[in-house]
Design an enzyme around this catalytic site. Structure first.
Site, PDB file in Angstrom:
ATOM      1  N   PHE A   1       0.856  -1.201   0.000  1.00  0.00           N
ATOM      2  CA  PHE A   1       0.000   0.000   0.000  1.00  0.00           C
ATOM      3  C   PHE A   1       0.887   1.244   0.000  1.00  0.00           C
ATOM      4  O   PHE A   1       0.780   2.112   0.849  1.00  0.00           O
ATOM      5  CB  PHE A   1      -0.945  -0.030   1.209  1.00  0.00           C
TER       6      PHE A   1
ATOM      7  N   LYS B   1       7.010  -5.866 -11.510  1.00  0.00           N
ATOM      8  CA  LYS B   1       7.661  -6.396 -12.714  1.00  0.00           C
ATOM      9  C   LYS B   1       8.318  -7.760 -12.487  1.00  0.00           C
ATOM     10  O   LYS B   1       8.526  -8.510 -13.436  1.00  0.00           O
ATOM     11  CB  LYS B   1       8.717  -5.381 -13.205  1.00  0.00           C
TER      12      LYS B   1
ATOM     13  N   VAL C   1       4.457  -2.318 -17.593  1.00  0.00           N
ATOM     14  CA  VAL C   1       5.096  -1.606 -18.709  1.00  0.00           C
ATOM     15  C   VAL C   1       4.285  -0.336 -18.974  1.00  0.00           C
ATOM     16  O   VAL C   1       3.086  -0.406 -19.216  1.00  0.00           O
ATOM     17  CB  VAL C   1       5.111  -2.487 -19.990  1.00  0.00           C
TER      18      VAL C   1
ATOM     19  N   GLY D   1      11.203  13.201  -7.645  1.00  0.00           N
ATOM     20  CA  GLY D   1      10.665  11.880  -7.303  1.00  0.00           C
ATOM     21  C   GLY D   1      10.678  10.900  -8.466  1.00  0.00           C
ATOM     22  O   GLY D   1      10.118   9.809  -8.377  1.00  0.00           O
TER      23      GLY D   1
ATOM     24  N   LYS E   1      11.235  -4.459 -18.471  1.00  0.00           N
ATOM     25  CA  LYS E   1       9.997  -4.225 -19.225  1.00  0.00           C
ATOM     26  C   LYS E   1      10.106  -4.841 -20.628  1.00  0.00           C
ATOM     27  O   LYS E   1       9.130  -5.388 -21.156  1.00  0.00           O
ATOM     28  CB  LYS E   1       9.723  -2.725 -19.307  1.00  0.00           C
TER      29      LYS E   1
END
Ligand SMILES: NC(=O)c1ccc[n+]([C@@H]2O[C@H](COP(=O)([O-])OP(=O)(O)OC[C@H]3O[C@@H](n4cnc5c(N)ncnc54)[C@H](OP(=O)(O)O)[C@@H]3O)[C@@H](O)[C@H]2O)c1
Length: 353
Positions: free
Chosen positions: A10, A128, A155, A209, A227
């Site tokens: 979370f 991923k 992705v 960030g 990816k």
């Protein structure tokens, strides 16, 4: 049917999804007949809650978190919950896996996904690790248990690269793809082209960030490669081991290289490229001098872009966000709606509905 959801992890994505679920609740029901209740949430840092006869009030939980609190501060929060306990105790219909990505082992997320699928629970993930390292196994497990394993967010976050290729382009042969799949490095390269040094551009990416304190995963090309591996194994039916794929990051590019390339009328981009040739599929990640006429050249900042080579349409390019709380939360929502549509055997939108 009211879908019982359990959220595992979370952080940015989990909270982004929670906000979307709250904001769009009425619209999701009205437009798509999609109804949900969140029966459990567990995060190793923030605590956990499992509500069997009822649901977690997401608005209330988000208020607690906005005020500096944690899941553990929600009334009835459990101190004993853990990741596998969330699956066992809350018995969701769909597990949403949003814990950290590990490209070495995929763990513990692969175990979370396995446990859910083996128990007949759908899995949606933005992580991923499972998609890059264990997708074949997890797809098989899902199919054996009559559920789905979906990973749109892995992705290009909520920009629907995977659903575009597997859904909208179904029937076309995809013989390769080429794309900017890491926003941090694209942001740094864009800033360097504007005259910044690599260090200054990286510092700005960290301030905004986009880049983590340890930027290795981005700047050395690992994230883009992960990816690429997910896309290649999903679209080209070829498995790659991450460590065996040729990979170069952007750290060796100097301001002089950027200047020289500008004079040539080109622009550096960190590209993931996958091509099928003579029955063999090759995948690589490296900085490439891209012609300014290439659609990928105009993609600046943290934006991502991906071009699929198709037999019928030629190149098809999708451009959009590649990261972000709500953006990646949205990728989960897309997959939830697909699960809902497939389960009820009806298209998401029907004329007259
Ligand atoms: N943010 C994005 O834009 C984006 C885009 C695409 C994909 N993703 C992927 O989506 C996933 C979530 O990203 P995020 O940005 O939300 O990360 P995040 O902000 O770090 O949140 C992940 C949360 O999961 C917790 N966690 C770690 N291990 C856990 C476990 N075993 N059981 C339960 N909770 C656990 C973390 O706690 P600790 O901090 O204590 O470890 C953290 O609170 C990652 O795999 C990421 O690669 C993110």
């Amino acid at each position: 049917m009211i879908w019982k959801l359990a959220l595992l992890g979370f952080g940015n994505v989990g909270q982004g999804l929670a906000r979307l679920l709250v904001e769009k609740r009425k619209e999701l029901k009205r437009k798509y007949g999609f109804e949900y209740k969140v029966v459990g949430i567990y995060d190793i840092k923030m605590g956990g809650i499992c509500i069997k006869d009822g649901e977690v009030d997401l608005e209330k939980l988000l208020k607690i978190i906005d005020g500096g609190g944690m899941i553990a501060d929600y009334p009835g929060a459990s101190k004993d919950l853990n990741a596998l306990g969330l699956i066992e105790m809350c018995q969701p219909d769909i597990l949403i896996e949003m814990t950290f990505t590990d490209f070495e082992t995929g763990q513990p997320a692969v175990t979370h996904c396995r446990q859910a699928l083996a128990n007949g629970i759908h899995v949606v993930t933005s992580n991923k690790g499972p998609a890059a390292l264990a997708k074949k196994e997890l797809w098989k497990l899902a199919s054996e248990n009559g559920v789905q394993f979906r990973f749109e967010g892995t992705v290009m976050s909520g920009t629907p690269a995977i659903n575009l290729a597997t859904g909208c382009l179904a029937g076309a042969k995809i013989s390769g793809f080429r794309g900017i799949l890491n926003g941090t490095t694209n942001f740094i390269l864009t800033k360097m082209e504007g005259g910044m040094t690599y260090d200054a551009a990286l510092a700005e990416a960290q301030k905004l960030g986009y880049a983590e304190a340890d930027p290795t995963g981005d700047v050395e090309g690992w994230d883009a490669l992960g990816k690429g591996v997910i896309l290649a194994s999903t679209l080209m039916d070829t498995e790659f081991r991450i460590k065996e794929v040729p990979r170069k990051g952007i750290t060796q590019l100097k301001p002089a290289d950027i200047e020289q390339t500008k004079k040539e009328g080109k622009r550096w981009k960190l590209l993931v490229e996958c091509r099928e040739k003579d029955g063999k599929v090759a995948l690589k990640v490296e900085p490439v001098k891209v012609d300014l006429t290439d659609p990928l050249a105009s993609v600046g900042g943290a934006t991502n872009a991906l071009t699929f080579d198709t037999d019928v349409l030629g190149p098809v390019t999708i451009i959009g966000a590649g990261a972000g709380r709500k953006e990646t939360g949205f990728s989960i929502l897309i997959d939830l709606l697909w699960i809902h549509s497939i389960a009820r055997g009806k298209p998401l939108l029907e004329v007259g509905e």
